[in-house]
Design a protein around this motif. Structure first.
Motif, PDB file in Angstrom:
ATOM      1  N   GLN A  44       0.853  -1.199   0.000  1.00  0.00           N
ATOM      2  CA  GLN A  44       0.000   0.000   0.000  1.00  0.00           C
ATOM      3  C   GLN A  44       0.892   1.255   0.000  1.00  0.00           C
ATOM      4  N   GLY A  51       1.514   6.908  -6.607  1.00  0.00           N
ATOM      5  CA  GLY A  51       0.556   8.010  -6.761  1.00  0.00           C
ATOM      6  C   GLY A  51       1.232   9.364  -6.610  1.00  0.00           C
ATOM      7  N   TYR A  54       3.089  10.130  -9.657  1.00  0.00           N
ATOM      8  CA  TYR A  54       2.123  10.482 -10.719  1.00  0.00           C
ATOM      9  C   TYR A  54       1.727  11.945 -10.568  1.00  0.00           C
ATOM     10  N   GLU A  55       1.452  12.312  -9.328  1.00  0.00           N
ATOM     11  CA  GLU A  55       1.051  13.699  -9.054  1.00  0.00           C
ATOM     12  C   GLU A  55       2.180  14.667  -9.391  1.00  0.00           C
ATOM     13  N   GLY A  99     -18.728   6.242  -9.192  1.00  0.00           N
ATOM     14  CA  GLY A  99     -17.798   7.188  -9.822  1.00  0.00           C
ATOM     15  C   GLY A  99     -16.340   6.815  -9.645  1.00  0.00           C
ATOM     16  N   ILE A 101     -13.350   3.786  -9.724  1.00  0.00           N
ATOM     17  CA  ILE A 101     -13.122   2.442 -10.283  1.00  0.00           C
ATOM     18  C   ILE A 101     -11.949   1.714  -9.617  1.00  0.00           C
ATOM     19  N   HIS A 102     -11.368   2.291  -8.572  1.00  0.00           N
ATOM     20  CA  HIS A 102     -10.250   1.621  -7.897  1.00  0.00           C
ATOM     21  C   HIS A 102     -10.779   0.416  -7.109  1.00  0.00           C
ATOM     22  N   ASP A 103     -10.146  -0.733  -7.302  1.00  0.00           N
ATOM     23  CA  ASP A 103     -10.690  -1.892  -6.571  1.00  0.00           C
ATOM     24  C   ASP A 103      -9.644  -2.800  -5.937  1.00  0.00           C
ATOM     25  N   VAL A 109      -9.674  -6.238   1.078  1.00  0.00           N
ATOM     26  CA  VAL A 109     -10.606  -6.286   2.217  1.00  0.00           C
ATOM     27  C   VAL A 109     -11.579  -7.453   2.052  1.00  0.00           C
ATOM     28  N   SER A 147     -15.625   1.432  -0.388  1.00  0.00           N
ATOM     29  CA  SER A 147     -14.220   1.759  -0.646  1.00  0.00           C
ATOM     30  C   SER A 147     -14.159   2.969  -1.570  1.00  0.00           C
ATOM     31  N   THR A 151     -10.861  11.589  -4.011  1.00  0.00           N
ATOM     32  CA  THR A 151     -11.384  12.568  -3.054  1.00  0.00           C
ATOM     33  C   THR A 151     -12.853  12.862  -3.372  1.00  0.00           C
ATOM     34  N   GLY A 179     -10.161   3.200   2.394  1.00  0.00           N
ATOM     35  CA  GLY A 179      -9.417   3.694   1.233  1.00  0.00           C
ATOM     36  C   GLY A 179      -8.423   4.724   1.707  1.00  0.00           C
ATOM     37  N   ASN A 180      -7.421   4.938   0.897  1.00  0.00           N
ATOM     38  CA  ASN A 180      -6.341   5.818   1.324  1.00  0.00           C
ATOM     39  C   ASN A 180      -6.777   7.238   1.740  1.00  0.00           C
ATOM     40  N   ASN A 197      -7.952   3.056   7.057  1.00  0.00           N
ATOM     41  CA  ASN A 197      -7.040   3.031   5.905  1.00  0.00           C
ATOM     42  C   ASN A 197      -6.318   1.680   5.852  1.00  0.00           C
ATOM     43  N   ALA A 199      -7.011  -2.663   5.718  1.00  0.00           N
ATOM     44  CA  ALA A 199      -7.942  -3.793   5.630  1.00  0.00           C
ATOM     45  C   ALA A 199      -7.961  -4.579   6.938  1.00  0.00           C
TER      46      ALA A 199
HETATM   47  C1  B12 Z   1      -3.470   1.835  -8.855  1.00  0.00           C
HETATM   48  C2  B12 Z   1      -4.128   3.184  -9.038  1.00  0.00           C
HETATM   49  C3  B12 Z   1      -4.970   3.327 -10.144  1.00  0.00           C
HETATM   50  C4  B12 Z   1      -5.378   2.158 -11.044  1.00  0.00           C
HETATM   51  C5  B12 Z   1      -6.530   1.401 -10.338  1.00  0.00           C
HETATM   52  C6  B12 Z   1      -6.579  -0.081 -10.719  1.00  0.00           C
HETATM   53  C7  B12 Z   1      -7.561  -0.818  -9.849  1.00  0.00           C
HETATM   54  N1  B12 Z   1      -8.053  -1.915 -10.424  1.00  0.00           N
HETATM   55  O1  B12 Z   1      -7.870  -0.475  -8.723  1.00  0.00           O
HETATM   56  C8  B12 Z   1      -5.839   2.919 -12.329  1.00  0.00           C
HETATM   57  C9  B12 Z   1      -4.637   3.098 -13.224  1.00  0.00           C
HETATM   58  C10 B12 Z   1      -6.971   2.280 -13.121  1.00  0.00           C
HETATM   59  C11 B12 Z   1      -6.229   4.272 -11.726  1.00  0.00           C
HETATM   60  C12 B12 Z   1      -7.089   5.148 -12.336  1.00  0.00           C
HETATM   61  C13 B12 Z   1      -7.278   6.443 -11.895  1.00  0.00           C
HETATM   62  N2  B12 Z   1      -6.647   7.032 -10.852  1.00  0.00           N
HETATM   63 CO1  B12 Z   1      -5.629   6.088  -9.515  1.00  0.00          CO
HETATM   64  N3  B12 Z   1      -4.370   5.428  -8.290  1.00  0.00           N
HETATM   65  C14 B12 Z   1      -3.865   4.245  -8.134  1.00  0.00           C
HETATM   66  C15 B12 Z   1      -2.862   4.280  -6.950  1.00  0.00           C
HETATM   67  C16 B12 Z   1      -1.456   4.465  -7.518  1.00  0.00           C
HETATM   68  C17 B12 Z   1      -2.858   3.091  -6.020  1.00  0.00           C
HETATM   69  C18 B12 Z   1      -4.213   2.658  -5.424  1.00  0.00           C
HETATM   70  C19 B12 Z   1      -4.065   1.281  -4.811  1.00  0.00           C
HETATM   71  O2  B12 Z   1      -4.404   0.289  -5.427  1.00  0.00           O
HETATM   72  N4  B12 Z   1      -3.449   1.212  -3.602  1.00  0.00           N
HETATM   73  C20 B12 Z   1      -3.131  -0.048  -2.933  1.00  0.00           C
HETATM   74  C21 B12 Z   1      -4.305  -0.520  -2.059  1.00  0.00           C
HETATM   75  C22 B12 Z   1      -3.973  -1.873  -1.404  1.00  0.00           C
HETATM   76  O3  B12 Z   1      -4.472   0.452  -1.038  1.00  0.00           O
HETATM   77  P1  B12 Z   1      -5.915   1.101  -0.698  1.00  0.00           P
HETATM   78  O4  B12 Z   1      -6.732   1.175  -1.903  1.00  0.00           O
HETATM   79  O5  B12 Z   1      -5.688   2.308   0.114  1.00  0.00           O
HETATM   80  O6  B12 Z   1      -6.600  -0.045   0.187  1.00  0.00           O
HETATM   81  C23 B12 Z   1      -6.167  -0.414   1.478  1.00  0.00           C
HETATM   82  C24 B12 Z   1      -6.884   0.333   2.598  1.00  0.00           C
HETATM   83  O7  B12 Z   1      -7.156   1.669   2.295  1.00  0.00           O
HETATM   84  C25 B12 Z   1      -8.079  -0.495   2.900  1.00  0.00           C
HETATM   85  N5  B12 Z   1      -9.352  -0.279   2.200  1.00  0.00           N
HETATM   86  C26 B12 Z   1      -9.594   0.119   0.943  1.00  0.00           C
HETATM   87  N6  B12 Z   1     -10.900   0.140   0.697  1.00  0.00           N
HETATM   88  C27 B12 Z   1     -11.531  -0.282   1.802  1.00  0.00           C
HETATM   89  C28 B12 Z   1     -12.891  -0.465   2.096  1.00  0.00           C
HETATM   90  C29 B12 Z   1     -13.265  -0.934   3.339  1.00  0.00           C
HETATM   91  C30 B12 Z   1     -14.706  -1.157   3.633  1.00  0.00           C
HETATM   92  C31 B12 Z   1     -12.263  -1.204   4.317  1.00  0.00           C
HETATM   93  C32 B12 Z   1     -12.666  -1.724   5.638  1.00  0.00           C
HETATM   94  C33 B12 Z   1     -10.909  -0.999   4.039  1.00  0.00           C
HETATM   95  C34 B12 Z   1     -10.564  -0.546   2.787  1.00  0.00           C
HETATM   96  O8  B12 Z   1      -7.658  -1.820   2.608  1.00  0.00           O
HETATM   97  C35 B12 Z   1      -6.589  -1.853   1.677  1.00  0.00           C
HETATM   98  C36 B12 Z   1      -5.499  -2.745   2.258  1.00  0.00           C
HETATM   99  O9  B12 Z   1      -5.084  -2.300   3.523  1.00  0.00           O
HETATM  100  C37 B12 Z   1      -3.370   5.565  -6.178  1.00  0.00           C
HETATM  101  C38 B12 Z   1      -2.315   6.237  -5.280  1.00  0.00           C
HETATM  102  C39 B12 Z   1      -2.717   6.271  -3.798  1.00  0.00           C
HETATM  103  N7  B12 Z   1      -2.216   7.247  -3.091  1.00  0.00           N
HETATM  104  O10 B12 Z   1      -3.476   5.454  -3.315  1.00  0.00           O
HETATM  105  C40 B12 Z   1      -3.859   6.425  -7.362  1.00  0.00           C
HETATM  106  C41 B12 Z   1      -4.911   7.505  -7.121  1.00  0.00           C
HETATM  107  C42 B12 Z   1      -5.976   7.027  -6.145  1.00  0.00           C
HETATM  108  N8  B12 Z   1      -5.496   7.663  -8.449  1.00  0.00           N
HETATM  109  C43 B12 Z   1      -5.766   8.891  -8.759  1.00  0.00           C
HETATM  110  C44 B12 Z   1      -6.347   9.323  -9.980  1.00  0.00           C
HETATM  111  C45 B12 Z   1      -6.414  10.835 -10.205  1.00  0.00           C
HETATM  112  C46 B12 Z   1      -6.826   8.405 -10.934  1.00  0.00           C
HETATM  113  C47 B12 Z   1      -7.553   8.727 -12.255  1.00  0.00           C
HETATM  114  C48 B12 Z   1      -8.588   9.863 -12.182  1.00  0.00           C
HETATM  115  C49 B12 Z   1      -6.457   8.991 -13.307  1.00  0.00           C
HETATM  116  C50 B12 Z   1      -6.953   9.436 -14.677  1.00  0.00           C
HETATM  117  N9  B12 Z   1      -6.500  10.615 -15.063  1.00  0.00           N
HETATM  118  O11 B12 Z   1      -7.688   8.736 -15.324  1.00  0.00           O
HETATM  119  C51 B12 Z   1      -8.227   7.369 -12.553  1.00  0.00           C
HETATM  120  C52 B12 Z   1      -9.574   7.212 -11.802  1.00  0.00           C
HETATM  121  C53 B12 Z   1     -10.761   6.904 -12.593  1.00  0.00           C
HETATM  122  C54 B12 Z   1     -11.970   6.658 -11.671  1.00  0.00           C
HETATM  123  N10 B12 Z   1     -13.130   7.129 -12.092  1.00  0.00           N
HETATM  124  O12 B12 Z   1     -11.891   6.079 -10.602  1.00  0.00           O
HETATM  125  C55 B12 Z   1      -5.414   9.842  -7.614  1.00  0.00           C
HETATM  126  C56 B12 Z   1      -6.654  10.341  -6.863  1.00  0.00           C
HETATM  127  C57 B12 Z   1      -6.511  11.796  -6.531  1.00  0.00           C
HETATM  128  C58 B12 Z   1      -7.660  12.327  -5.727  1.00  0.00           C
HETATM  129  N11 B12 Z   1      -7.297  13.140  -4.765  1.00  0.00           N
HETATM  130  O13 B12 Z   1      -8.801  12.040  -5.933  1.00  0.00           O
HETATM  131  C59 B12 Z   1      -4.399   8.976  -6.791  1.00  0.00           C
HETATM  132  C60 B12 Z   1      -4.379   9.290  -5.279  1.00  0.00           C
HETATM  133  C61 B12 Z   1      -2.994   9.220  -7.418  1.00  0.00           C
HETATM  134  C62 B12 Z   1      -2.477  10.628  -7.161  1.00  0.00           C
HETATM  135  N12 B12 Z   1      -1.696  10.834  -6.098  1.00  0.00           N
HETATM  136  O14 B12 Z   1      -2.763  11.524  -7.916  1.00  0.00           O
HETATM  137  N13 B12 Z   1      -5.573   4.473 -10.540  1.00  0.00           N
END
Ligand code: B12
Length: 212
Positions: A44, A51, A54-55, A99, A101-103, A109, A147, A151, A179-180, A197, A199
């Motif tokens: 994570q 990310g 990327y930013e 809205g 699509i991150h999964d 989780v 999830s 923002t 989610g983050n 933040n 799982a």
């Molecule tokens: C991989 C990624 C993508 C992949 C997603 C693939 C997929 N199948 O998920 C792709 C390339 C498709 C993508 C697309 C986009 N992305 Co993106 N992406 C990321 C990235 C680099 C990593 C996310 C991730 O997978 N993290 C790893 C997982 C394991 O961590 P996690 O999600 O936080 O989950 C953990 C916990 O939070 C928790 N958790 C999560 N959900 C839940 C739910 C519950 C109920 C519970 C209990 C716990 C829990 O459990 C997990 C394990 O501990 C982030 C960077 C970041 N800072 O997170 C950007 C990021 C989220 N993306 C971003 C952006 C801008 C986009 C796009 C708009 C880019 C574009 N121009 O098209 C699109 C979004 C389109 C849309 N409508 O959603 C921005 C969002 C900015 C903002 N402030 O909103 C980020 C932050 C990057 C950045 N710094 O700019 N992205």
């Protein structure tokens, strides 16, 4: 000893061969559940750095996509190592906010909840409000997990919770958001019961809810 912290770095660098080698070594060391959780956290953190880059315009969309592919590979190797408890804990309706699509995080989780013995109804990504409402009605789930990584999804998480209120279901379910980007401020705005933040922490919260 496998360096879990090194995982964050090689993921951030998108060095797929090194990531997979480290993961192989890590899994060969028969990690405990706590070690698995630490490794997931390291992944994570690595993705947060992806990310950030990327930013900062060091990485672009292809790198974001590649990072996601690497992480999916890693998770598909790690998740089967979770010890699975027989299903008896309770029911959770889970999905990524409308809205968004991150999964990857949601799928982590889901797998961890299932391993802990929850029956999980995974609605997928970009889930319309009504779908959450319908699934809670259909399954009588006690918990709803939403999830979100964008923002902007704070609005649609709130919309989902409001739709449950309008349907008269809000008092019957506990709502956890994850989610983050989620924090206490977002939780209060959305009207959820808890946020996390992590799982692993999310699973602990859900366990306490059903055991109470
Ligand atoms: C991989 C990624 C993508 C992949 C997603 C693939 C997929 N199948 O998920 C792709 C390339 C498709 C993508 C697309 C986009 N992305 Co993106 N992406 C990321 C990235 C680099 C990593 C996310 C991730 O997978 N993290 C790893 C997982 C394991 O961590 P996690 O999600 O936080 O989950 C953990 C916990 O939070 C928790 N958790 C999560 N959900 C839940 C739910 C519950 C109920 C519970 C209990 C716990 C829990 O459990 C997990 C394990 O501990 C982030 C960077 C970041 N800072 O997170 C950007 C990021 C989220 N993306 C971003 C952006 C801008 C986009 C796009 C708009 C880019 C574009 N121009 O098209 C699109 C979004 C389109 C849309 N409508 O959603 C921005 C969002 C900015 C903002 N402030 O909103 C980020 C932050 C990057 C950045 N710094 O700019 N992205």
């Amino acid at each position: 000893m496998v360096q879990i912290a090194e995982l964050s770095k090689v993921i951030a660098d998108l060095d797929e061969p090194k990531v997979l080698k480290l993961v192989e070594e890590f899994l060969a060391s028969e990690p405990s559940e706590a070690d698995l959780n630490r490794a997931i956290k390291a992944c994570q953190d690595g993705m947060i750095e992806v990310g950030n880059r990327y930013e900062a315009k060091e990485y672009f969309l292809p790198e974001l996509i590649f990072g996601a592919e690497i992480l999916k590979e890693v998770m598909s190797r790690m998740m089967p190592r979770l010890k699975v408890a027989p299903a008896r804990m309770g029911k959770v309706v889970l999905g990524t906010a409308h809205g968004d699509i991150h999964d990857i995080g949601k799928n982590v989780v889901r797998d961890m909840l299932e391993a802990a013995g929850f029956e999980v109804y995974d609605l997928g990504i970009d889930v319309p409000y009504q779908q959450f409402v319908d699934k809670v009605r259909e399954t009588n789930a006690q918990i709803v997990g939403i999830s979100a990584l964008l923002t902007l999804a704070r609005e649609t998480m709130k919309g989902t919770v409001d739709a449950m209120k309008d349907a008269g279901l809000r008092d019957r379910v506990k709502v956890i958001i994850g989610g983050n980007p989620v924090d206490e401020k977002v939780r209060a705005y959305v009207g959820a019961d808890r946020f996390t933040n992590s799982a692993a922490e999310g699973v602990e919260i859900c366990k306490k809810w059903v055991e109470a």
